[in-house]
Design an enzyme around this catalytic site. Structure first.
Site, short mmCIF file in Angstrom:
data_model
loop_
_atom_site.label_atom_id
_atom_site.label_comp_id
_atom_site.label_asym_id
_atom_site.label_seq_id
_atom_site.Cartn_x
_atom_site.Cartn_y
_atom_site.Cartn_z
N ASP A 269 -9.81 -3.56 -5.42
CA ASP A 269 -9.17 -2.72 -4.40
C ASP A 269 -9.80 -1.32 -4.41
O ASP A 269 -9.81 -0.65 -5.43
CB ASP A 269 -7.68 -2.64 -4.68
CG ASP A 269 -6.88 -2.10 -3.50
OD1 ASP A 269 -7.46 -1.35 -2.69
OD2 ASP A 269 -5.69 -2.44 -3.39
N SER B 121 0.85 -1.18 0.00
CA SER B 121 0.00 0.00 0.00
C SER B 121 0.90 1.25 0.00
O SER B 121 1.67 1.44 -0.92
CB SER B 121 -0.95 -0.04 1.20
OG SER B 121 -1.96 0.92 1.08
N HIS C 258 -8.22 -4.68 -1.32
CA HIS C 258 -6.95 -4.20 -0.78
C HIS C 258 -6.29 -5.19 0.18
O HIS C 258 -5.07 -5.28 0.25
CB HIS C 258 -7.18 -2.87 -0.05
CG HIS C 258 -5.94 -2.09 0.20
ND1 HIS C 258 -5.13 -1.61 -0.80
CD2 HIS C 258 -5.36 -1.67 1.36
CE1 HIS C 258 -4.12 -0.95 -0.28
NE2 HIS C 258 -4.23 -0.97 1.03
#
Length: 683
Positions: free
Chosen positions: A619, A534, A654
């Protein structure tokens, strides 16, 4: 099979008199069948190039799975007359939620069997279970694609009936008023997914009739709702990176309107905790950079009435407070180490729980009761499994109530060594590094080392224990965490020094940590690996452009790499709410700075190390197209024969795969990538 080559359709993007040419902008169009086709080509290429390791990946998966106690259960906790337990059963992916009335020997009441609820879904997540005060109903949220758009439903716990009430596009959490029929919940903007509205729902009525209670119109803020531990107030919160605001409502009177706790002031952050007839406020007011604790009467809560309770201490980060009838417990961080401080309200006691390691994490666990003599807290270190302890305020003794079991005969705590190092930064600061390795691993520069980093949002990467990591440690790897600026390991100033126009400090810190580990014979350039996910993917993406020669391989998980384009697109989740983290590129000073480090914009013609990039098609935090565009551009510019893989989970968001075993398979993919580069893919 040759690597897939994405076609180029140059798009000129201009702002502040600067022109950017983006040949892969077309990959943003999720509805274009050519986009999905290209993503699938990348998946097929990855599978073909790693097919020879399929048996090894499966062996890694089974090895990691074998350490897990499959038929495990949580430590029960009591709330409002019931003991609540979450358990797993052998070979099943998802948890089972249950409760028992008054005593643990009572008959089990099944709340949610997630394995049944998950049938027919490739992705499943249940969250936000909230039981009504009369213990009759439970609200819960379900996400079945990983976009974090939860549907809230309500279960009658007496009849097991799922009621017809359906609340869509929510955060998954709902709070009951004390009348047992009124629910408050947060809905999301359907495009940006920003949490922007609080609604009131009356049990048994159509959701179309739900009353809009609050609309957070400032696009840099999100809103949320919760109930105080005292159960007296429903609280609406609004927060941005730098500012917070709360509204409160007596939970006994849901028909009334919320009142403002204290008006938002830019740069002033605060959290509120109710006790008796007062609120305690954890805040950075008055330049209390590392936060202090203040107190105010529930009758007059605005900021001018706040009184000092615990003064600001520059060397101590005050992270949280837990309130009990006779005691309050402070979560503090000093020089990177987490501390638990116990204080009696009458001032007669004030002391810290003793922790001796330098690579550990400790924090209060679930403590729902006010009137108790017990504090439940968590402790684990890089060499000690996760443990839950009950600490008795009266006797000052702690009892281990549950410790994570690591199955198999091979694991012994004494087989592993952990330590904390301090690496010099280019500007003279010292960067902490937590690391762990098997005692048989030689520290002579020859060992492979995986360096993890994040460094954003003030999120602290604590040194925790991992059963899966043992598969690397037992094969000679050293695992290290670089506590770089942008995180809050060394307090709020450490965070401030790694964001906005200081963001490059994060990248240089990671590079300096890498050089330090090489120079001090923990590894060498041929055996050093980097991992970030991330915002940590942004970290390793920037580092790849700046110092690719330091690493033999890099794993970038759901990486935030197309920073300038994303931060200019207000239709994307998180964009407007993160201007205080990265800067608003509509302002030239931030545009120029972000452009100077954005990984996608700074890919150049050079040699890059071996790279594995992972992504999630659904995501909502980092859109699939960021890693996809980045890999396409890397393929066009890299001048080496090293591996470059993109693997996109087409059924997840995600957080990757939702099941506990499916998640292990994704870890096995990453570990197999590293171990093959080390020639250990058959061991």
């Amino acid at each position: 099979m040759t690597p897939p080559i994405a076609k180029k359709i140059p798009v000129e993007l201009e702002l502040h008199g600067d022109k950017r040419l983006d040949p892969y902008y077309w990959l943003k169009d999720r509805d274009n069948p050519e986009v999905l086709s290209y993503v699938q080509e990348e998946n097929n290429y990855f599978k073909s190039q790693t097919a020879h390791n399929e048996n090894f990946r499966e062996a890694l998966f089974k090895e990691m799975k074998s350490r897990i106690k499959e038929d495990d259960s949580s430590l029960p906790y009591k709330l409002n007359g019931y003991w609540y337990v979450t358990r797993f059963e052998k070979d099943l992916e998802y948890p089972i939620y249950s409760r028992k009335k008054e005593v643990l020997s009572a008959k089990e009441e099944l709340l949610f069997e997630c394995n049944e609820l998950a049938k027919g879904h490739d992705f499943f997540n249940l969250k936000g279970v909230s039981v009504s005060p009369d213990n009759r109903y439970a609200a819960f949220g379900i996400d079945t694609n990983g976009r974090r758009q939860y549907t809230i439903q309500i279960k009658n716990l007496e009849t097991s009936e799922i009621l017809p009430d359906v609340l869509i596009n929510t955060t998954g959490a709902a709070m009951w008023a004390n009348d047992n029929k009124t629910l408050f919940y947060t809905s999301k903007d359907p495009i940006t997914l920003r949490s922007d509205k609080i609604y009131k729902h009356i049990l048994g009525t159509p959701s179309e009739d739900d009353q809009l209670v609050f609309h957070e119109k400032d696009e840099t803020f999100n809103t949320f709702v919760y109930k105080t531990k005292s159960r007296k107030y429903i609280v609406i919160g609004s927060n941005s990176t730098l500012t917070t605001e709360f509204q409160i409502l007596d939970a006994n009177h849901p028909e009334e309107e919320f009142s403002l706790f204290s008006k938002r002031i830019k740069g002033v952050e605060y959290s509120i905790y109710h006790y008796d007839k007062d609120f305690f406020i954890l805040t950075n007011k008055d330049d209390a950079v590392n936060f202090k604790l203040m107190k105010v009467s529930e009758e007059t809560t605005s900021i001018e009435h706040w009184k000092e309770f615990i003064l600001h201490r520059p060397e101590v980060l005050l992270e949280d407070v837990d309130i009990f009838k006779d005691y309050y417990v402070l979560s503090e961080r000093v020089n990177g180490l987490s501390k638990i401080r116990v204080c009696r309200w009458d001032g007669s006691e004030d002391y810290y729980l003793p922790f001796r390691s330098e690579t550990y994490i400790a924090y209060p666990f679930v403590n729902p009761d006010f009137d108790t003599e017990t504090l439940r807290y968590v402790y684990n270190s890089m060499t000690s499994p996760y443990a839950i302890l009950d600490y008795n305020f009266k006797t000052r003794k702690a009892e281990v109530k549950k410790e994570q079991e690591v199955l198999g005969e091979d694991f012994k705590k004494d087989n592993y060594t952990s330590k904390r190092l301090w690496a010099p930064a280019i500007d003279g600061k010292e960067i902490p590094i937590s690391l762990v390795y098997h005692k048989n691993t030689k520290i002579d520069g020859s060992a492979p080392l995986l360096l993890y980093g994040y460094g954003a949002y003030g999120s602290t990467s604590d040194p925790y224990f991992s059963t899966t990591r043992l598969s690397l440690l037992d094969r000679g790897f050293i695992f290290a965490i670089a506590h770089i600026r942008g995180g809050e390991y060394l307090g709020r100033p450490w965070y401030d020094a790694g964001k906005l126009l200081n963001k490059k400090n994060s990248f240089m810190d990671f590079i300096n940590c890498s050089q330090f580990l090489i120079n001090n014979n923990y590894t060498n350039k041929s055996h050093l690996y980097a991992y970030g996910g991330s915002a940590g993917g942004l970290l390793v993406g920037a580092v790849l452009n700046m110092a690719p020669e330091l690493y033999n391989g890099v794993i970038a998980a759901v990486p935030f790499v197309d920073v300038i384009t994303t931060m200019l697109d207000t239709s994307i989740p998180l964009t407007t709410g993160e201007y205080d983290e990265w800067g608003d590129p509509n302002k030239k000073v931030y545009y120029n700075y972000i452009k100077s480090y954005s990984p996608y914009d700074n890919v150049i013609t050079q040699e890059y190390p071996n790279i594995l990039v992972t992504s999630g098609w659904y995501d909502s935090q980092v859109q699939y197209w960021e890693p996809t565009k980045w890999v396409a551009k890397l393929r066009a510019h890299k001048r080496d024969n090293n591996k470059l893989f993109l693997y996109t989970n087409l059924d997840a968001g995600h957080g990757g795969a939702s099941g506990r075993f499916e998640a292990l398979k994704e870890t096995a993919i990453e570990y197999a990538f590293l171990l093959e580069l080390e020639g250990k893919a058959s061991k």
